[in-house]
Design an enzyme around this catalytic site. Structure first.
Site, mmCIF file in Angstrom:
data_model
loop_
_atom_site.group_PDB
_atom_site.id
_atom_site.type_symbol
_atom_site.label_atom_id
_atom_site.label_comp_id
_atom_site.label_asym_id
_atom_site.label_seq_id
_atom_site.Cartn_x
_atom_site.Cartn_y
_atom_site.Cartn_z
ATOM 1 N N HIS A 1 0.847 -1.190 0.000
ATOM 2 C CA HIS A 1 0.000 0.000 0.000
ATOM 3 C C HIS A 1 0.881 1.238 0.000
ATOM 4 C CE1 HIS A 1 0.813 -0.608 4.289
ATOM 5 N NE2 HIS A 1 0.359 0.603 4.552
ATOM 6 N N HIS B 1 1.320 3.977 1.967
ATOM 7 C CA HIS B 1 1.803 4.752 3.105
ATOM 8 C C HIS B 1 3.327 4.896 3.070
ATOM 9 C CE1 HIS B 1 -2.040 4.182 5.751
ATOM 10 N NE2 HIS B 1 -2.169 5.141 4.862
ATOM 11 N N ASP C 1 5.694 4.848 5.125
ATOM 12 C CA ASP C 1 6.585 3.940 5.839
ATOM 13 C C ASP C 1 6.656 2.563 5.171
ATOM 14 O OD1 ASP C 1 3.904 3.518 6.650
ATOM 15 O OD2 ASP C 1 4.518 2.599 8.528
ATOM 16 N N HIS C 2 6.056 2.425 4.001
ATOM 17 C CA HIS C 2 6.178 1.198 3.214
ATOM 18 C C HIS C 2 6.818 1.446 1.849
ATOM 19 C CE1 HIS C 2 3.741 -1.545 5.816
ATOM 20 N NE2 HIS C 2 3.426 -0.362 6.319
ATOM 21 N N HIS D 1 -7.454 -0.483 5.864
ATOM 22 C CA HIS D 1 -6.337 0.380 6.274
ATOM 23 C C HIS D 1 -6.132 1.464 5.221
ATOM 24 C CE1 HIS D 1 -2.655 1.407 8.360
ATOM 25 N NE2 HIS D 1 -1.981 1.304 7.224
ATOM 26 N N ASP E 1 -0.325 -4.053 6.322
ATOM 27 C CA ASP E 1 -0.947 -3.453 7.500
ATOM 28 C C ASP E 1 -2.423 -3.830 7.607
ATOM 29 O OD1 ASP E 1 1.500 -2.349 7.972
ATOM 30 O OD2 ASP E 1 0.841 -0.259 7.892
ATOM 31 N N HIS F 1 4.689 -4.637 10.626
ATOM 32 C CA HIS F 1 5.163 -3.933 11.821
ATOM 33 C C HIS F 1 5.389 -4.891 12.987
ATOM 34 C CE1 HIS F 1 4.479 0.300 10.557
ATOM 35 N NE2 HIS F 1 3.526 -0.240 9.803
#
Length: 256
Positions: free
Chosen positions: A56, A58, A60-61, A114, A133, A172
């Protein structure tokens, strides 16, 4: 020959995962939270990155995505619904798409909640799934773009399509806090209590809590068990619809 897997801590609590096939040299990266730890792992292993799967959009990915693509020339695949928010995609995937990556068949599974276009990936020939996530060890992702009903539907779908023996990597290291919440919701679950003890010991020793298995999640993850009458009773929602039980759990976790 089984794959070799390298679980790579990134940022504060993210994971990237490298999956390497020794016979073909195929090396797959799932998500790219940052460049340096992944590049270091590739050098240490002597592997050449060939493919990147993104779950996805975001940050942080995907923060390390373009640098890793530029360095390696890896082919990047990710969700079609989020293509306008992920730079560097070479191929977009939709729900139900099947793609060959080296010796592996990869099934794309749309799991909105998410984010609206979140994809999970199942590699059935080697019994692996990457749930980003959406599904965490003993937890699930916050609902940022979708609805609570959609997230429950996504989790319920994963219960259907992933065999119990599936080995699961998520995005995570949240398992310790997830375990504490799970025990508070389901204190009579002896399998959960035992797992929580094991998780606490692993984190105390600095070890990751991943991977998990679908069987363990089905037995102990309250978010997957929202359709279990025993859990509904434990959280004071006896007789409620599974989606309502899930929503209750997610709101309580958000407020924890």
């Amino acid at each position: 020959m089984p794959p070799v897997i390298d679980l790579i801590p990134c940022l504060r609590d993210n994971y990237a995962v490298l999956v390497h096939d020794p016979a073909s040299g195929t090396t797959l990266l799932v998500d790219a939270p940052e460049e340096a730890p992944v590049a270091a792992a590739l050098r240490r292993r002597g592997w050449t990155l060939t493919h990147i799967l993104i779950t996805h959009h975001h940050h942080d990915h995907v923060t390390g995505l373009m640098a890793l693509k530029d360095e390696t020339g890896a082919l990047v695949l990710g969700p079609a619904e989020e293509a306008d928010r992920i730079a560097g995609l070479d191929r977009t995937l939709e729900d139900g798409d099947v793609v060959e990556i080296g010796p592996w068949t990869v099934d794309a599974i749309r799991t909105p909640g998410h984010t609206l276009g979140h994809l999970c990936y199942h590699l059935p020939s080697i019994g692996l799934a990457f749930t980003g996530d959406t599904l965490f060890a003993l937890g699930c992702g916050r609902v940022f773009e979708g609805t609570l009903d959609a997230m429950w539907g996504s989790l319920d779908r994963l219960k259907t399509v992933l065999p119990p023996e599936t080995i699961i990597y998520c995005g995570h290291e949240y398992t310790l806090s997830n375990a504490r919440f799970a025990v508070s919701m389901d204190p009579g679950n002896t399998a959960l209590q035992a797992r929580a003890t094991t998780i606490a010991a692993a984190r105390e020793a600095g070890r990751p809590t991943l991977p998990t298995t679908m069987a363990d999640e089905l037995a102990t993850n309250p978010f997957l068990r929202a359709d279990d009458p025993a859990l509904a009773t434990a959280v004071g929602m006896a007789g409620a619809a599974p989606a309502a039980v899930f929503a209750h759990l997610r709101r309580r976790k958000d407020a924890a």
